[in-house]
Design an enzyme around this catalytic site. Structure first.
Site, mmCIF file in Angstrom:
data_model
loop_
_atom_site.group_PDB
_atom_site.id
_atom_site.type_symbol
_atom_site.label_atom_id
_atom_site.label_comp_id
_atom_site.label_asym_id
_atom_site.label_seq_id
_atom_site.Cartn_x
_atom_site.Cartn_y
_atom_site.Cartn_z
ATOM 1 N N SER A 115 1.639 8.970 -33.346
ATOM 2 C CA SER A 115 1.364 7.593 -33.412
ATOM 3 C C SER A 115 -0.121 7.803 -33.373
ATOM 4 C CB SER A 115 1.605 6.870 -32.131
ATOM 5 O OG SER A 115 2.284 6.682 -32.107
ATOM 6 N N HIS A 152 4.123 7.014 -40.557
ATOM 7 C CA HIS A 152 3.836 6.472 -39.441
ATOM 8 C C HIS A 152 4.280 4.555 -39.907
ATOM 9 C CE1 HIS A 152 0.909 4.030 -35.867
ATOM 10 N NE2 HIS A 152 2.375 4.423 -35.644
ATOM 11 N N GLU A 184 2.262 3.542 -42.573
ATOM 12 C CA GLU A 184 1.030 4.079 -43.250
ATOM 13 C C GLU A 184 1.146 5.705 -43.519
ATOM 14 O OE1 GLU A 184 -2.845 2.240 -40.067
ATOM 15 O OE2 GLU A 184 -1.337 3.799 -39.290
ATOM 16 N N ASN A 197 -4.009 0.736 -35.527
ATOM 17 C CA ASN A 197 -4.105 0.923 -34.757
ATOM 18 C C ASN A 197 -6.067 1.492 -34.066
ATOM 19 O OD1 ASN A 197 -2.029 0.840 -33.434
ATOM 20 N ND2 ASN A 197 -1.314 2.968 -33.302
#
Ligand SMILES: NC(=O)c1ccc[n+]([C@@H]2O[C@H](COP(=O)([O-])OP(=O)(O)OC[C@H]3O[C@@H](n4cnc5c(N)ncnc54)[C@H](O)[C@@H]3O)[C@@H](O)[C@H]2O)c1
Length: 419
Positions: free
Chosen positions: A133, A154, A166, A214
């Site tokens: 992450s 991801h 991702e 994120n």
């Protein structure tokens, strides 16, 4: 429903699909293994913790049986997917795989050791993917003989339900001119094609802190927390304004669900990795919640208090205040919706301006990864990038210090042409 049926006549039949290894069979690894097995791959589960992979294997069998009993998949598909799963105890025992996905704990040293062992044992054309992450892809690939075959895939939690993946490339994919090499492009395309076959939507981005989702999502939490902390609005009312703007949950209830500690850790990681950029400074408000053990639903108390059934007890919004704050003529600094969206647009424009992802992929990622009703660039176009720039200037004046500085991409787009 994911299907093992080839989707075009040129696709190989399911039994010829390459084997997949999933290393680390916790929350993410187990979900990824389910997706790969349902898509028709033989999947080998491996975990360093004794018995963990066996438990994951059993859990997956139970999950697939349950999906069949609910009629979501056929019993035959459930049985076939279960039969494609097995457990391997040591890396040395893994057969040659087309793809290895690592989902072990988030520790650079552990991941590097694992990729070193994999690179020695898996064929040269095996894709080696990390589900990290927050770690830099090139740092994980460093020192390997073929660093270009290491990439980020991801997935989002829970992997069987979340469509987005991702696909992340790092400096290990670039040539001396800083561009992704032809060889790396092939690797990344192969990976994207594979996850597409799994029924997922791949988006492409560089190994930038927080990747797309994120990173761009930070202000959704930060703006609301700042406005609650300075007394502009109470938590229930800020949530109401954002729900009314089309977000499925408000930032306060959402961080209580995610866990204030988990959300703070992601925010802190982006802040640290960007050299403590003011734009991402975690709020004292959220730090205070975490220090007080108010982690959210899981502790029965976060921003709100929860009863045993998980119902928030003190989330009564003030309708009148919500209407006043979001009125057309309300100043942006006290308007939670305008403030949040302006910051989301700025963040997205910045990512695109730095060449880290395409505008289209940023919008796709935010809609699929966070359920936003619109992509931030769609919002920007709708509101007008010039108007967003004005809003940010007002915010920067009201709260100087760099948090609200305009992305160079937005400056260039003041005439409404960006991006
Ligand atoms: N949980 C999420 O929402 C989420 C979302 C996206 C990505 N990620 C990332 O996915 C990875 C895994 O996260 P998780 O939430 O599934 O963690 P987890 O703690 O649930 O599972 C990790 C598993 O890896 C095993 N493990 C640890 N070190 C190992 C090693 N050296 N070799 C083999 N197995 C090892 C552990 O025994 C455990 O079963 C992390 O990199 C995390 O950052 C997590």
């Amino acid at each position: 429903m994911l299907s093992a049926t080839p989707d075009s006549p040129t696709d190989p039949p399911a039994q010829q699909l390459a084997d997949v290894a999933v290393i680390g069979t916790g929350a993410m690894g187990t979900g990824i293994a389910q997706v790969a097995a349902q898509a028709g791959h033989r999947v080998h589960l491996l975990d360093a913790f004794e018995g963990a992979a066996d438990k994951a294997h059993q859990r997956l069998g139970a999950t697939l049986t349950k999906l069949a009993s609910k009629g979501k998949i056929s019993q035959a598909d459930a049985d076939a997917a279960t039969a494609r799963l097995d457990v391997v105890d040591r890396i040395e025992d893994l057969p040659a795989c087309g793809l290895v996905i690592e989902a072990i704990r988030e520790d650079l040293g552990d991941k590097r050791a694992l990729f070193t062992a994999l690179a020695e044992r898996q064929p040269a054309d095996t894709l080696l993917a990390t589900n990290t992450s927050s770690l830099d892809i090139a740092a994980i690939a460093e020192g390997l003989p073929q660093p270009e075959r290491v990439l980020g895939l991801h997935f989002f939690n829970p992997p069987p339900l979340m469509k987005l993946v991702e696909v992340i490339h790092g400096h290990n994919h670039e040539g001396p001119d800083g561009h992704v090499t032809a060889e790396s492009t092939q690797v990344l395309n192969r990976a994207a094609e594979l996850v597409r076959r799994w029924g997922k939507t791949p988006v492409s981005c560089t190994s930038t802190p927080g990747f797309i989702v994120n990173r761009v999502a930070r202000p959704f939490y930060g703006e609301a927390q700042r406005m609650v902390a300075d007394g502009t609005v109470d938590p229930a009312t800020v949530d109401l304004t954002l729900r009314r703007a089309g977000f499925r949950m408000g930032p306060m209830e959402l961080t209580d669900l995610i866990g204030q500690d988990v959300n703070l850790a992601v925010g802190t990681s982006v802040w640290e990795q960007t050299g403590r950029d003011e734009r991402y400074t975690p709020t004292d408000y959220q730090r205070g919640l975490v220090e007080a053990g108010k982690l959210g639903r899981k502790t029965g108390q976060g921003v709100f208090s929860y009863d045993d059934t998980g119902r928030a007890l003190d989330a009564e919004p003030d309708e009148e205040l919500a209407a006043k704050l979001t009125a057309d003529d309300a100043p942006v600094r006290t308007n939670p919706v305008a403030r949040t969206i302006a910051m989301l647009v700025n963040e997205a424009v910045d990512l695109v301006a730095r060449g880290e992802a395409s505008a289209e992929d940023v919008d796709t990622a935010m809609k699929l990864g966070t359920n936003y009703p619109k992509g931030p660039l769609e919002w920007g176009r709708e509101i007008g990038f010039g108007r967003v720039a004005e809003q940010l200037r007002e915010l920067d004046e009201a709260f100087p210090g760099g948090r609200y500085r305009l992305s160079p991409g937005l400056l260039e787009g003041d005439n409404g042409t960006a991006p």
